[in-house]
Design a protein around this motif. Structure first.
Motif, mmCIF file in Angstrom:
data_model
loop_
_atom_site.group_PDB
_atom_site.id
_atom_site.type_symbol
_atom_site.label_atom_id
_atom_site.label_comp_id
_atom_site.label_asym_id
_atom_site.label_seq_id
_atom_site.Cartn_x
_atom_site.Cartn_y
_atom_site.Cartn_z
ATOM 1 N N UNK A 67 0.837 -1.212 0.000
ATOM 2 C CA UNK A 67 0.000 0.000 0.000
ATOM 3 C C UNK A 67 0.865 1.254 0.000
ATOM 4 N N UNK A 68 1.940 1.211 0.769
ATOM 5 C CA UNK A 68 2.811 2.384 0.829
ATOM 6 C C UNK A 68 3.503 2.633 -0.504
ATOM 7 N N UNK A 69 3.942 1.547 -1.155
ATOM 8 C CA UNK A 69 4.714 1.699 -2.402
ATOM 9 C C UNK A 69 3.836 2.022 -3.594
ATOM 10 N N UNK A 70 2.634 1.423 -3.678
ATOM 11 C CA UNK A 70 1.840 1.545 -4.897
ATOM 12 C C UNK A 70 0.500 2.243 -4.696
ATOM 13 N N UNK A 71 -0.161 1.997 -3.571
ATOM 14 C CA UNK A 71 -1.476 2.613 -3.388
ATOM 15 C C UNK A 71 -1.369 4.123 -3.221
ATOM 16 N N UNK A 72 -0.406 4.569 -2.444
ATOM 17 C CA UNK A 72 -0.278 6.010 -2.201
ATOM 18 C C UNK A 72 -0.118 6.814 -3.495
ATOM 19 N N UNK A 73 0.830 6.455 -4.375
ATOM 20 C CA UNK A 73 0.946 7.243 -5.619
ATOM 21 C C UNK A 73 -0.257 7.094 -6.541
ATOM 22 N N UNK A 74 -0.953 5.958 -6.487
ATOM 23 C CA UNK A 74 -2.177 5.810 -7.276
ATOM 24 C C UNK A 74 -3.263 6.741 -6.748
ATOM 25 N N UNK A 75 -3.410 6.813 -5.434
ATOM 26 C CA UNK A 75 -4.390 7.711 -4.838
ATOM 27 C C UNK A 75 -4.084 9.169 -5.173
ATOM 28 N N UNK A 76 -2.804 9.477 -5.274
ATOM 29 C CA UNK A 76 -2.405 10.853 -5.583
ATOM 30 C C UNK A 76 -2.483 11.160 -7.072
ATOM 31 N N UNK A 77 -2.734 10.145 -7.896
ATOM 32 C CA UNK A 77 -2.792 10.353 -9.330
ATOM 33 C C UNK A 77 -1.430 10.561 -9.959
ATOM 34 N N UNK A 78 -0.365 10.133 -9.252
ATOM 35 C CA UNK A 78 0.988 10.335 -9.756
ATOM 36 C C UNK A 78 1.380 9.262 -10.764
ATOM 37 N N UNK A 79 0.809 8.070 -10.649
ATOM 38 C CA UNK A 79 1.087 6.967 -11.562
ATOM 39 C C UNK A 79 -0.236 6.318 -11.951
ATOM 40 N N UNK A 80 -0.166 5.389 -12.900
ATOM 41 C CA UNK A 80 -1.324 4.567 -13.217
ATOM 42 C C UNK A 80 -0.916 3.103 -13.164
ATOM 43 N N UNK A 81 -1.895 2.219 -13.277
ATOM 44 C CA UNK A 81 -1.652 0.788 -13.100
ATOM 45 C C UNK A 81 -2.388 0.008 -14.174
#
Length: 406
Positions: free
Chosen positions: A119-133
């Motif tokens: 969650x720290x590595x991938x969920x946080x930047x996804x929530x911020x809209x910084x990356x996509x998946x």
């Protein structure tokens, strides 16, 4: 039963409607021009970044997540009319609000099943809209409507897992900002058929990952999904801690992920149909054929009336399903989730088709959003399970209710 929206939903709905009118609809032609000028059909336009910033400023961000630690804390019933509004501009609005598939489902998956480190590595930047998946489940060599057919192998080797297989229709993978793939494959082919599969996180830049091509949908890139890709995984090694949940839990995790995803699609489909009906009515009132407005032609009035009936039926079923998911859980709402997945895409496809007919040649051109709306609606009769699979499952469930003769 109370059909009124609560105060928070009304306030957010008004705010979102204003955002669509003031920002999103005017940006639609600008977005199309910018993507065409970039020369890459999956590129992200500058105007989309501007829309995202505006949405965050207006408090319209991550509305889909019911957990207040990660999102707006809305129930499914509260989110339904908001998702419907985003369906009126499905190529821009969902992503502008960080509420676009497949990221929505992937964020829900990580929030519910991911470890603290994941969650720290991938969920946080996804929530911020910084990356996509991307979500990598479907395969070209097997009938993936039966998820137990999936053949990609995820093999344990010491402190690592090794992935080998080919995926396609991997939603999100063509987005240049996509950094993480959630891959479903078999860890134990000899286990019970629903315990063979697992989910694992694969960073896009891992050696052995090859994105072969982007898949178009009736010639469209199918934004806002970030483009569907065909991907090879050849001796791809990732740390064992990249496994999501436990070995053998992949099928259950996939079903948990797909339930909310299905209703979100159906919520947006109602909005897509509403926009098509609005466009049809505007066209019918202004267009003259054979000496009188189209609105005075009996067949066009039939289309309009039938469209309203079908939209209202679908909306009520979607709202009931959302309410059940909130009150008895996704499993308790399984019948209704399948019912809306069957009914709503067919409804939207029918309504959009009539709007296209009303526009004539313009309806199938790039000058209206109708062709793109129709392509999305038709595709959703396949995505997240084809109609026939849902009908078969729904029929079995209904038959089990009446095991003895009348």
């Amino acid at each position: 039963m109370d059909f009124a929206y609560d105060a928070r939903t009304v306030e957010l709905r008004d705010r979102l409607a204003a955002f669509l009118d003031e920002c999103v609809y005017p940006a639609e032609p600008v977005h199309a021009e910018q993507v065409a000028a970039a020369g890459d059909p999956w590129s992200r336009s500058p105007v989309l970044a501007e829309l995202k910033a505006a949405a965050r400023e207006r408090g319209l961000w991550n509305l889909f997540l019911p957990d207040p630690r990660y999102g707006a804390g809305l129930t499914n019933l509260q989110y339904a009319p908001l998702a419907e509004l985003t369906g009126r501009s499905p190529h821009l609005a969902p992503e502008a609000l960080n509420c676009a598939a497949p990221d929505t489902g992937n964020m829900e998956l990580l929030a519910e099943f991911g470890s603290a480190a994941q969650r720290d590595r991938w969920l946080k930047p996804l929530l911020a809209g910084e990356i996509r998946s991307a979500f990598c489940m479907t395969e070209p060599e097997v009938a993936s409507s039966d998820a137990t057919n999936i053949a990609t192998r995820i093999s344990r080797d010491g402190d690592e897992y090794v992935i080998n297989g080919r995926k396609w229709w991997s939603s999100g993978a063509m987005d240049p900002r996509c950094e993480i793939f959630i891959v479903m494959g078999k860890t134990d082919p000899d286990a019970d058929r629903h315990r063979q599969q697992s989910m694992i996180l694969v960073p896009r830049d891992t050696p052995g990952v090859t994105v072969r091509r982007g898949m178009t949908v009736f010639g469209y890139t199918d934004a806002p999904h970030g483009g569907h890709a065909e991907i090879d995984f050849t001796d791809v090694r990732v740390p064992a801690e990249n496994l999501v949940g436990a070995e053998g839990a992949g099928f259950a995790i996939a079903q948990a992920r797909l339930g909310p995803g299905r209703i979100h699609h159906c919520m947006r489909l109602v909005g897509m149909a509403e926009r098509a009906l609005e466009l049809l009515c505007r066209r019918a009132n202004e267009r003259i054929a054979f000496g009188r407005p189209l609105a005075e032609q009996g067949v066009v009035r039939e289309w309009i009336a039938e469209s309203r009936v079908r939209i209202e039926q679908a909306r009520l079923l979607v709202l009931k399903t959302a309410w059940l998911m909130d009150t008895v859980g996704n499993k308790g709402a399984h019948t209704e989730i399948q019912a809306i997945k069957i009914a709503t895409p067919a409804m939207a496809e029918w309504v959009i088709d009539k709007a296209i007919q009303g526009y004539g040649g313009a309806g199938v051109s790039q000058d209206t959003p109708l062709a793109g709306l129709w392509a999305q609606a038709r595709t959703l009769r396949l995505a997240d399970g084809p109609d026939e699979v849902h009908r078969a499952s729904l029929a079995k469930r209904e038959l089990r209710r009446w095991p003895t003769p009348a």
